[in-house]
Design a protein around this motif. Structure first.
Motif, PDB file in Angstrom:
ATOM      1  N   UNK A 102       0.828  -1.206   0.000  1.00 17.35           N
ATOM      2  CA  UNK A 102       0.000   0.000   0.000  1.00 17.35           C
ATOM      3  C   UNK A 102       0.867   1.263   0.000  1.00 17.35           C
ATOM      4  N   UNK A 103       0.533   2.203  -0.899  1.00 14.65           N
ATOM      5  CA  UNK A 103       1.402   3.389  -1.062  1.00 14.65           C
ATOM      6  C   UNK A 103       0.625   4.527  -1.710  1.00 14.65           C
ATOM      7  N   UNK A 104       1.221   5.694  -1.665  1.00 16.45           N
ATOM      8  CA  UNK A 104       0.650   6.867  -2.316  1.00 16.45           C
ATOM      9  C   UNK A 104       0.749   6.716  -3.835  1.00 16.45           C
ATOM     10  N   UNK A 105      -0.243   7.249  -4.557  1.00 16.65           N
ATOM     11  CA  UNK A 105      -0.302   7.102  -6.014  1.00 16.65           C
ATOM     12  C   UNK A 105       0.878   7.798  -6.712  1.00 16.65           C
ATOM     13  N   UNK A 128       5.032  13.212  -1.930  1.00 14.11           N
ATOM     14  CA  UNK A 128       3.870  12.318  -2.053  1.00 14.11           C
ATOM     15  C   UNK A 128       2.609  13.141  -2.319  1.00 14.11           C
ATOM     16  N   UNK A 129       2.452  14.199  -1.531  1.00 13.94           N
ATOM     17  CA  UNK A 129       1.251  15.024  -1.676  1.00 13.94           C
ATOM     18  C   UNK A 129       1.237  15.734  -3.026  1.00 13.94           C
ATOM     19  N   UNK A 130       2.411  16.189  -3.469  1.00 11.62           N
ATOM     20  CA  UNK A 130       2.500  16.869  -4.771  1.00 11.62           C
ATOM     21  C   UNK A 130       2.127  15.925  -5.915  1.00 11.62           C
ATOM     22  N   UNK A 131       2.603  14.675  -5.813  1.00  9.29           N
ATOM     23  CA  UNK A 131       2.307  13.730  -6.891  1.00  9.29           C
ATOM     24  C   UNK A 131       0.831  13.330  -6.872  1.00  9.29           C
ATOM     25  N   UNK A 132       0.275  13.166  -5.677  1.00 12.91           N
ATOM     26  CA  UNK A 132      -1.166  12.912  -5.576  1.00 12.91           C
ATOM     27  C   UNK A 132      -1.955  14.030  -6.247  1.00 12.91           C
ATOM     28  N   UNK A 133      -1.541  15.255  -5.980  1.00 13.21           N
ATOM     29  CA  UNK A 133      -2.257  16.399  -6.552  1.00 13.21           C
ATOM     30  C   UNK A 133      -2.132  16.418  -8.074  1.00 13.21           C
ATOM     31  N   UNK A 134      -0.971  16.049  -8.586  1.00 10.56           N
ATOM     32  CA  UNK A 134      -0.774  16.003 -10.047  1.00 10.56           C
ATOM     33  C   UNK A 134      -1.692  14.952 -10.678  1.00 10.56           C
ATOM     34  N   UNK A 135      -1.808  13.786 -10.023  1.00  9.89           N
ATOM     35  CA  UNK A 135      -2.687  12.717 -10.523  1.00  9.89           C
ATOM     36  C   UNK A 135      -4.148  13.177 -10.454  1.00  9.89           C
ATOM     37  N   UNK A 136      -4.500  13.833  -9.364  1.00  5.98           N
ATOM     38  CA  UNK A 136      -5.857  14.350  -9.176  1.00  5.98           C
ATOM     39  C   UNK A 136      -6.207  15.365 -10.273  1.00  5.98           C
ATOM     40  N   UNK A 137      -5.317  16.339 -10.480  1.00  5.51           N
ATOM     41  CA  UNK A 137      -5.580  17.379 -11.494  1.00  5.51           C
ATOM     42  C   UNK A 137      -5.689  16.771 -12.891  1.00  5.51           C
TER      43      UNK A 137
END
Length: 271
Positions: free
Chosen positions: A77-80, A119-128
């Motif tokens: 389990x990990x951040x996207x 991690x949070x930056x990459x999550x946000x990039x995937x989200x956007x």
């Protein structure tokens, strides 16, 4: 036409439902559910949810999306990561006519999943990126926001998203009201009935911005037991009790909200 209840966020393609999906759907229909919006978390889940929608036309309404946490429930389990989107991108196009929303997408800043800013930056990039897809396909979004409510709503607004469901929302009432002002909807699973933490939040969000969900197989009335769509009535009754209105009023208004938010359900519902 009485369209019955709509479960706006669950995971019918989860392994927990592999053995008895027919019975699960039958029990859902018995409590008055007409449509179940089934979301995905990973690209390898996409084909299964599409298959379910074809096996149960007019009942299972599919969503496709990449969740901010990958390999859910496993040791890995990990951040996207952005590359988790690679195999998903062509499938959004392939199934653009079948899906009713893009989801489950969003942000999960729980410290043990996203301990660092990258991690949070990459999550946000995937989200956007997935918000861009939703705009290109003219579809609403089905959104996860854990420990990230304020940022999630800010990103939705920045991206010009008009139609969003913030599922299992647990942010501050003041943050929720920012979402209400943007026209977003909020849904609450049966697990909210286990404690009183969301009372203030549910009281403050107007009923015209609330939908029903189960998040099956998780977040049921009993933490140890598998949740399923039939438990939608628990969410309905709890919201009614908190707001001091009848369960029928909650059922009627939330169903109309769901049809406004997910207009493609109109096409899938059996007349």
């Amino acid at each position: 036409m009485d369209v019955g209840l709509i479960d706006c966020h669950c995971h019918l393609s989860a392994v927990e439902f592999c053995e008895d999906i027919e019975d699960v759907i039958m029990r859902a229909k018995e409590v008055g559910i007409n449509s179940v919006i089934s979301v995905t978390e990973e690209a390898n889940d996409f084909e299964r949810v599409i298959h379910l929608s074809k096996s149960y036309p007019g009942v299972v309404a599919p969503c496709l999306g990449i969740h901010p946490i990958q390999c859910w429930g496993s040791q890995e389990q990990r951040s996207v990561r952005l590359q988790d989107l690679d195999s998903a991108l062509p499938l959004f196009q392939k199934y653009r006519d079948e899906i009713v929303a893009v989801g489950e997408i969003g942000l999960d800043f729980t410290p043990w999943y996203a301990p660092h800013a990258e991690h949070r930056d990459e999550q946000e990039a995937v989200f956007r990126r997935q918000l861009e897809i939703s705009k290109a396909l003219d579809l609403p979004v089905n959104v996860h926001s854990r420990s990230a409510a304020k940022v999630t709503i800010a990103v939705l607004k920045e991206e010009g998203i008009q139609q969003a469901l913030l599922h299992n929302f647990a942010g501050k009432p003041s943050v929720a009201m920012e979402g209400v002002q943007a026209g977003y909807f909020f849904s609450f699973p049966p697990a909210v009935s286990r404690n009183e933490q969301r009372v203030k939040l549910i009281k403050q969000i107007p009923l015209e911005h609330i939908c029903l969900e189960t998040d099956s197989p998780a977040l049921g009335p009993d933490k140890q037991a598998r949740n399923e769509p039939q438990n939608i009535t628990i969410s309905c009754e709890y919201i009614a009790r908190v707001k001091g209105i009848t369960p029928k009023k909650v059922a009627d208004v939330t169903t109309q909200n769901a049809l406004r938010l997910f207009p493609k359900i109109h096409r899938t519902l059996k007349h």
